[in-house]
Design an enzyme around this catalytic site. Structure first.
Site, short mmCIF file in Angstrom:
data_model
loop_
_atom_site.label_atom_id
_atom_site.label_comp_id
_atom_site.label_asym_id
_atom_site.label_seq_id
_atom_site.Cartn_x
_atom_site.Cartn_y
_atom_site.Cartn_z
CE LYS A 1 40.98 41.96 38.24
NZ LYS A 1 40.65 42.14 36.85
NE ARG B 1 36.98 41.51 32.59
CZ ARG B 1 36.52 42.64 31.99
NH1 ARG B 1 35.83 42.59 30.88
NH2 ARG B 1 36.77 43.81 32.54
NE ARG C 1 32.14 59.94 34.90
CZ ARG C 1 31.36 60.78 34.25
NH1 ARG C 1 31.93 61.69 33.46
NH2 ARG C 1 30.06 60.78 34.38
C1 BTN Z 1 40.67 39.26 34.59
O1 BTN Z 1 40.29 39.92 35.55
O2 BTN Z 1 41.24 39.80 33.62
C2 BTN Z 1 40.41 37.78 34.58
C3 BTN Z 1 41.52 36.99 35.21
C4 BTN Z 1 41.25 35.49 35.22
C5 BTN Z 1 42.44 34.70 35.71
C6 BTN Z 1 42.11 33.24 35.88
S1 BTN Z 1 43.36 32.38 36.77
C7 BTN Z 1 42.64 30.85 36.35
C8 BTN Z 1 42.19 30.96 34.91
N1 BTN Z 1 43.26 30.62 34.00
C9 BTN Z 1 43.65 31.66 33.27
O3 BTN Z 1 44.56 31.65 32.41
N2 BTN Z 1 42.91 32.75 33.58
C10 BTN Z 1 41.92 32.44 34.59
#
Ligand code: BTN
Length: 257
Positions: free
Chosen positions: A119, A55, A253
């Protein structure tokens, strides 16, 4: 295409599965396939990604042993409901992890999946202009050594293998994720926003907590109250005002979280 998933039993998601050894990003390939009108429900899997995306423009470490997949959807949903696909995918992933491993996976707004503050999985939902097509990418740190994962401030990345002390059945977990995604998608399309929001609330530990949300234009601090109908987070600022947050990075927090 592979018929390894012929017995999946889903209505839509996983009707067609393409499993690659290595790809830059399953989301990138899925977006390209929307341009040639690949069938809705097509799933792209890769054993490793060399340019995985997270993200907010971040990169996503995707070595072998993880689960990296993207689903092509053509939701025909009002634009404002599209974020609910991402929320629903986070819940579906958390439920599949719980079902297969027994670990207490929970979602953190908007759709990170955590176990005990680490995570374990993330979702990247990307819509084409007008949201005619939506690609939902799911990344799960399954059988990965901790040393191969990035060090992230706040929410350390962890893996199912590290938490359990043994590898998980990767294909079994992929199947569980696809079934949960299929159910969540059908529910959102037929049931409106209510069931998706209810399941998200049941699966999160964000609500009622004292939070800090980092957004492109600054940060806010307050109490996470609830989601609105479009999946935005409602935060009561320390001064009392209620703010609606559409996108951002959330941290609890309280000390130790
Ligand atoms: C996040 O938490 O930032 C989102 C991560 C998403 C990763 C997945 S892996 C499959 C798909 N292909 C990518 O390039 N990203 C998503």
């Amino acid at each position: 295409m592979i018929d390894r998933f012929a017995d999946l039993g889903t209505r839509l998601i996983g009707r067609y599965v393409r499993w690659h050894e290595s790809l830059p990003s399953t989301n990138d390939l899925a977006v390209q396939l929307t341009e040639v009108s690949a069938p809705e429900g097509t799933v792209i899997l890769a054993d490793e990604q060399t340019a995985g995306r997270g993200r907010r423009g971040r990169s996503w470490t995707s070595p072998r042993g993880g689960i990296w997949l993207s689903v092509i959807l053509r939701p025909e949903l009002p634009l404002e409901r599209v974020p609910l696909l991402g929320l629903g995918a986070g819940v579906a992933t958390a439920r599949a992890i719980r079902e297969l491993t027994g670990l207490p996976a929970r979602v953190k707004w908007p759709n990170d999946v955590l176990v005990d503050g680490g995570k374990i999985a993330g979702i990247l939902a990307e819509a084409t202009a007008g949201a005619e097509w939506v690609v939902v990418g799911v990344g799960i740190n399954a059988n990965i050594a901790l040393a191969a994962l990035p060090v992230i401030e706040g929410y350390p990345a962890t893996s199912l293998q590290a938490l359990l002390g043994h590898p998980v059945d990767r294909e079994g977990l992929i199947r569980a994720v696809l079934r949960e995604l299929d159910r969540a998608y059908a529910e959102l399309k037929s049931g409106g926003t209510g069931p998706t929001l209810r399941r998200w609330r049941e699966t999160t530990d964000t609500l009622g907590r004292s939070v800090r949300v980092e957004m492109p234009d600054g940060a806010i601090e307050g109490t996470a109250l609830d989601l609105d109908e479009a999946g935005a987070l409602l935060v009561r600022l320390d001064g009392g005002e209620i703010r609606r947050v559409v996108a951002g990075d959330l941290r609890l927090r309280e000390p130790g979280r």
